[in-house]
Structure formats: structure tokens, C-alpha cells
Design a protein around this motif. Structure first.
Motif, short mmCIF file in Angstrom:
data_model
loop_
_atom_site.label_atom_id
_atom_site.label_comp_id
_atom_site.label_asym_id
_atom_site.label_seq_id
_atom_site.Cartn_x
_atom_site.Cartn_y
_atom_site.Cartn_z
N GLU A 1 0.81 -1.22 0.00
CA GLU A 1 0.00 0.00 0.00
C GLU A 1 0.84 1.27 0.00
N ALA B 1 1.11 3.89 -3.08
CA ALA B 1 0.58 5.26 -2.89
C ALA B 1 1.66 6.28 -3.24
N TYR C 1 -10.00 2.20 -5.80
CA TYR C 1 -9.36 1.09 -5.10
C TYR C 1 -10.32 -0.07 -4.97
N TYR D 1 -9.08 -0.80 3.43
CA TYR D 1 -9.34 0.58 2.99
C TYR D 1 -8.70 1.60 3.93
N MET E 1 -4.98 1.81 2.78
CA MET E 1 -4.69 2.64 1.60
C MET E 1 -4.98 4.10 1.89
N SER E 2 -5.98 4.37 2.71
CA SER E 2 -6.25 5.76 3.06
C SER E 2 -5.04 6.37 3.78
N LEU F 1 -2.18 6.88 1.31
CA LEU F 1 -2.35 8.07 0.47
C LEU F 1 -2.04 9.33 1.26
N LEU G 1 -9.36 9.07 -2.17
CA LEU G 1 -9.59 7.63 -2.20
C LEU G 1 -11.03 7.35 -2.64
N SER G 2 -11.14 6.62 -3.74
CA SER G 2 -12.43 6.21 -4.28
C SER G 2 -12.54 4.71 -4.05
N ALA G 3 -13.19 4.33 -2.97
CA ALA G 3 -13.26 2.92 -2.58
C ALA G 3 -14.21 2.18 -3.52
N ALA H 1 -12.11 8.06 3.00
CA ALA H 1 -12.44 7.97 1.57
C ALA H 1 -13.39 9.09 1.16
N TYR I 1 -17.52 5.96 -2.47
CA TYR I 1 -17.43 4.51 -2.29
C TYR I 1 -18.47 3.81 -3.14
#
Ligand code: GLA
Length: 376
Positions: free
Chosen positions: A109, A113, A126, A141, A144-145, A148, A157-159, A176, A179
């Protein structure tokens, strides 16, 4: 990144899938500017799955852009997109491979990122394929958040976990900005209808900061490209776009905007519908009247500046006449008030209604009005 309004843009998946390239992205960026889509608010250009080599770099462990599709690397593409005034979106997945079987970000991750930040990405979709069975979905999630946020660049972040684990209940807390709440859309009336209906009870969780994404639009695809199915009529595309607007869903175009037709361009740049979608209060509509298992509902959305959006829907296969007593909107006869209406599709003045309103609709059609309270 905290999106105050539903994000708008274009995503490659619906039409192009693996048929993406440096040239195709640059042409799309040009088209988004030349056709007035950027001016209308469509600012993100998002490259979905299939952009990388099949394996990570054996030395650096980084994901590498496909050398044939992107011979100049990804930063050059991103720079071009930025020069046009657009924002640049990338794609990865929380599992070990992406849904189309390319390298994904599980256990990578923070490295990935950072790589996306080096590309100059502003957005990361994602996905959720190929994740280890016993790994906690929400944690993926969160990771990754955090990655980032640690990347040194503001990347939204677009889950995209398709609604798993009751995503609407916790995704906002991860940071995010939007989502995906449903499985994949295809270019048919039944597909967008069922996707929309599945979220009717969940839109109350969608608001500025984190919006419920009911997938990329198929509007204007005309049954071409990756998610082609039966295709939609103009009436059906109109209904799809209006539903997405009414429910403050992100507006990610999925048609080939380089060849967008006039009917579609007019629809997706309609200032009344976009005003409804982008309203700063971002409130969900309430169902003013239920009809036939949500197939003939009437929705009312409170907006800023004392304006309202009113939508009649007929998702059934036959023609119907819908009845709305204004009492159901909270405007009783005794108030002496009514609504002045503008037809959102045509921009025409639709007069003033009081007490009762009737709306006839063809199969799969809708009517949308911008309304104000007036003495009547
Ligand atoms: C999943 C997502 C789609 C798309 C594909 C790419 O199915 O839900 O939107 O990103 O993966 O493989």
C-alpha cells in the motif's frame, strides 16, 4: 481530499477496459476540454484497470506502466492531463491482483501510494478483487487511506468494494471521498434500475465528504464497448442520468467522450440537472410517495437557496399517471402555498402547482423539476 460535492469526471472502464493508451487518454483529455465537459464540472480523468505490466519491477517492487500502452510512462500522461486543467486518476486494488489480473496493492500500500503520488495522481479508485480470504475488508481501505495521506500528495480515495461489509456504515470514517456500493453496471435499463433501487435506503449515508458511488454512467454508450449489454433508449439514459443527479451520486462518464453525441452531451451538461447533483447541501431526497415497490416513486430533495428538486419516476414497463398531493411534501392546502416549477430537462417554465399535481410518464421515463415555494 474532502469532496464537498459529488466528484465528476470520466473513467476508462465502461468503454475501453484494456484498450487504453497514452494516445487515447490524451485524446480524451482534449475532448473533455473541447466539448465543454470540464467547464461543466467533469474534472477527473481516471484510468481504470489494465494500465500496468503484468508483474512488478523485480528490483524496485514498483508497479510499472505497460510499456506498449504508455511508452512515455505515467507521469507524462498525468502532466498532459494537468496541463488541460483536469485532474488525474489512477486505479489499484486491495487484493494481490486487480480484477483483470494485474499487480495490486495488498501489502504494497505505502509503496504504491508513493508511486501514484510520483505520477501526480489526484484520485485513486481502489478495488476489492483477489484479497486474502481472512483479511479484514475495512482494514484494507484504512491502510490505503493512510498510505495516500502519507504519500505527500492530496489524492482522493475512491473505494470500490461493491457494498461489501455494509460499507456505507464505516467508509466515511476511513477518509475515503466516495465509495462504490454495488456490483458492476452494464449498459441496460435493468442494470442501472436495479443498481439504483438497491441503494434507496442507503443514500441517507451519502453526504459531502463521502458520496455513495452507484458506478460509472453508461449514458451515451449506445451499447458500444466493454460493458455493452442491451443498450438503452434516450428516455432510459435520461432517467439514469437524472437519478444519479437526484441522489448526489458521483458523475463519472463511461462513454467514449471523444465521440460523444449531441443528445448525450446536452444531457450530461444540463445545468439544471447538474445544479441538483452539485447542490452544496448534498441532501438525500425523501420519498414523497411510494409506488409499486419503488418503481413509481416521487422524490423531493431540499436544496440550498430555498430551492427544491422534484422527481417523478416510472421504472415500470407500462405508461402511468402519478398523483402527488403537495401535502406529502409538507405543503398543506391551509398554507396557501404552492410550487413554481421549471422543467429541468427543457429549462421551460412549468407554471405553479397547488394542492395536487399529476404527471403522466411513459415506460422508463421520469420528470424532474426545480421548484420554489410561492403564494398560490
Ligand atoms: C471491478 C470494478 C469495476 C472495474 C473492474 C476492473 O469489477 O467494480 O468498476 O474497475 O473491476 O477490472
Amino acid at each position: 481530499m474532502f469532496p464537498k460535492k459529488p466528484p465528476m469526471g470520466f473513467n476508462t472502464w465502461n468503454t475501453f477496459a484494456e484498450n487504453i493508451s497514452d494516445e487515447m487518454i490524451r485524446q480524451t483529455a482534449d475532448a473533455m476540454v473541447e466539448k465543454g465537459l470540464l467547464a461543466a464540472g467533469y474534472e477527473y480523468l481516471v484510468i481504470d484497470d489494465c494500465w500496468s505490466e503484468r508483474q512488478r519491477d523485480s528490483v524496485t517492487d514498483k508497479i510499472i506502466p505497460d510499456r506498449k500502452k504508455f511508452p512515455n510512462g505515467m507521469k507524462a500522461v498525468s502532466d498532459y492531463v494537468h496541463e488541460k486543467g483536469l485532474k488525474f486518476g489512477m486505479y489499484s486494488c486491495a487484493g494481490v491482483r486487480t480484477c483483470a489480473d494485474y499487480p495490486a496493492s495488498f501489502d504494497h500500500e505505502f509503496l504504491d501510494a508513493k508511486t501514484f503520488a510520483e505520477y501526480g495522481a489526484d484520485f485513486l479508485k481502489y478495488d476489492f478483487c483477489y484479497r486474502p480470504e481472512n483479511v479484514n475488508g475495512p482494514l484494507l481501505y484504512r491502510k490505503m487511506s493512510m498510505a495516500l495521506k502519507a504519500s505527500g500528495r492530496d489524492i482522493m480515495l475512491s473505494a470500490c468494494n461493491w457494498g461489501s461489509d455494509n460499507v456505507h456504515q464505516w467508509i466515511r470514517s476511513t477518509g475515503a471521498g466516495m465509495y462504490r456500493s454495488t456490483g458492476d453496471i452494464t449498459d441496460s435499463f435493468v442494470s442501472f434500475r436495479d443498481i439504483f433501487l438497491s441503494q434507496i435506503d442507503n443514500f441517507v449515508y451519502s453526504a459531502p465528504g463521502c458520496f455513495n458511488d452507484i458506478d460509472m454512467l453508461t449514458v451515451g454508450m449506445r451499447n458500444r464497448g466493454n460493458v455493452a449489454a442491451s443498450g438503452c433508449t434516450d428516455t432510459e439514459y435520461r432517467t439514469e442520468f437524472a437519478l444519479w443527479c437526484m441522489f448526489s451520486a458521483p458523475l463519472m462518464l463511461g462513454c467514449d467522450v471523444r465521440n460523444i453525441d449531441d443528445v448525450t452531451l446536452k444531457l450530461v451538461t444540463n445545468k439544471h440537472l447538474l445544479r441538483i447533483n452539485q447542490d452544496e447541501e448534498g441532501r438525500p431526497p425523501f420519498i414523497a410517495r411510494y409506488g409499486s415497490d419503488n418503481m413509481r416513486n416521487i422524490y423531493f430533495k431540499v436544496m440550498s437557496d430555498n430551492e427544491f428538486a422534484l422527481m417523478f419516476t416510472n421504472l415500470e414497463d407500462g405508461e402511468y399517471r402519478l398523483w402527488l398531493p403537495l401535502e406529502d411534501l409538507g405543503i398543506p392546502v391551509s398554507s396557501g402555498k404552492g410550487l413554481s416549477l421549471i422543467n429541468a430537462f427543457t429549462g421551460e417554465d412549468a407554471g405553479i402547482v397547488k394542492e395536487n399535481m399529476y404527471q403522466s410518464l411513459e415506460a422508463h421515463d421520469c420528470a424532474v423539476y426545480i421548484a420554489k415555494i410561492v403564494d398560490a
